[in-house]
Design a protein around this motif. Structure first.
Motif, PDB file in Angstrom:
ATOM      1  N   PHE A  20       0.837  -1.196   0.000  1.00 14.61           N
ATOM      2  CA  PHE A  20       0.000   0.000   0.000  1.00 14.61           C
ATOM      3  C   PHE A  20       0.876   1.252   0.000  1.00 14.61           C
ATOM      4  O   PHE A  20       0.687   2.164  -0.819  1.00 14.61           O
ATOM      5  N   PHE A  21       1.861   1.296   0.908  1.00 12.49           N
ATOM      6  CA  PHE A  21       2.736   2.458   0.974  1.00 12.49           C
ATOM      7  C   PHE A  21       3.682   2.517  -0.218  1.00 12.49           C
ATOM      8  O   PHE A  21       4.047   3.611  -0.674  1.00 12.49           O
ATOM      9  N   LEU A  22       4.083   1.371  -0.747  1.00 11.80           N
ATOM     10  CA  LEU A  22       4.937   1.360  -1.935  1.00 11.80           C
ATOM     11  C   LEU A  22       4.212   1.954  -3.136  1.00 11.80           C
ATOM     12  O   LEU A  22       4.804   2.689  -3.929  1.00 11.80           O
ATOM     13  N   ARG A  23       2.935   1.674  -3.255  1.00  9.87           N
ATOM     14  CA  ARG A  23       2.155   2.237  -4.354  1.00  9.87           C
ATOM     15  C   ARG A  23       2.123   3.767  -4.252  1.00  9.87           C
ATOM     16  O   ARG A  23       2.294   4.467  -5.253  1.00  9.87           O
ATOM     17  N   ASP A  30       7.518  10.404  -2.599  1.00  5.12           N
ATOM     18  CA  ASP A  30       7.720  10.949  -1.264  1.00  5.12           C
ATOM     19  C   ASP A  30       8.445   9.907  -0.408  1.00  5.12           C
ATOM     20  O   ASP A  30       8.013   8.761  -0.295  1.00  5.12           O
ATOM     21  N   ARG A  31       9.542  10.333   0.185  1.00  3.61           N
ATOM     22  CA  ARG A  31      10.385   9.416   0.960  1.00  3.61           C
ATOM     23  C   ARG A  31       9.656   8.818   2.162  1.00  3.61           C
ATOM     24  O   ARG A  31       9.965   7.718   2.608  1.00  3.61           O
ATOM     25  N   LEU A  32       8.675   9.534   2.698  1.00  5.92           N
ATOM     26  CA  LEU A  32       7.900   9.043   3.835  1.00  5.92           C
ATOM     27  C   LEU A  32       7.257   7.702   3.510  1.00  5.92           C
ATOM     28  O   LEU A  32       7.322   6.763   4.306  1.00  5.92           O
ATOM     29  N   PHE A  33       6.654   7.596   2.333  1.00  5.88           N
ATOM     30  CA  PHE A  33       5.978   6.356   1.956  1.00  5.88           C
ATOM     31  C   PHE A  33       6.968   5.219   1.727  1.00  5.88           C
ATOM     32  O   PHE A  33       6.690   4.065   2.055  1.00  5.88           O
ATOM     33  N   ALA A  34       8.139   5.535   1.193  1.00  7.58           N
ATOM     34  CA  ALA A  34       9.156   4.500   0.985  1.00  7.58           C
ATOM     35  C   ALA A  34       9.640   3.940   2.321  1.00  7.58           C
ATOM     36  O   ALA A  34       9.798   2.723   2.476  1.00  7.58           O
ATOM     37  N   LEU A  35       9.859   4.831   3.292  1.00  5.18           N
ATOM     38  CA  LEU A  35      10.326   4.369   4.600  1.00  5.18           C
ATOM     39  C   LEU A  35       9.239   3.602   5.351  1.00  5.18           C
ATOM     40  O   LEU A  35       9.534   2.638   6.059  1.00  5.18           O
ATOM     41  N   PHE A  36       7.990   4.020   5.195  1.00  2.00           N
ATOM     42  CA  PHE A  36       6.900   3.256   5.796  1.00  2.00           C
ATOM     43  C   PHE A  36       6.811   1.863   5.170  1.00  2.00           C
ATOM     44  O   PHE A  36       6.592   0.871   5.865  1.00  2.00           O
TER      45      PHE A  36
END
Length: 91
Positions: A20-23, A30-36
């Protein structure tokens, strides 16, 4: 007998959150989603390691598995901190 089924369900939930966050990362960069996404993947890895190795380890050495979960939580905290730090310059 029920524990492997529940471990698999929890692993599936962690990986679903990671995807979900990778999508969102692929859409927004946004780096936030990659780290999540990375954090939820690490929590899934912790779950697999706990399911595979915990029955073989004695209770004195099992706490080493929680280092993976600690890294995942630190990644989440770091991602939130980074996102808030980056937003201060544009205000």
């Amino acid at each position: 007998m029920l524990k492997p089924l529940l471990d698999g369900a929890v692993l599936m939930a962690y990986l679903a959150c990671a995807l979900f966050f990778l999508r969102f990362y692929l859409q927004s960069k946004d780096r936030l989603f990659a780290l999540f996404s990375l954090s939820f993947t690490l929590m899934g890895v912790h779950n697999v390691l706990g399911a595979l190795l915990a029955p073989d380890l004695d209770s004195e050495r099992i706490h080493y598995l929680y280092v993976v979960r600690l890294v995942a939580y630190l990644l989440i905290l770091g991602a939130i901190w980074d996102k808030n730090r980056a937003g201060r310059g544009s205000g």
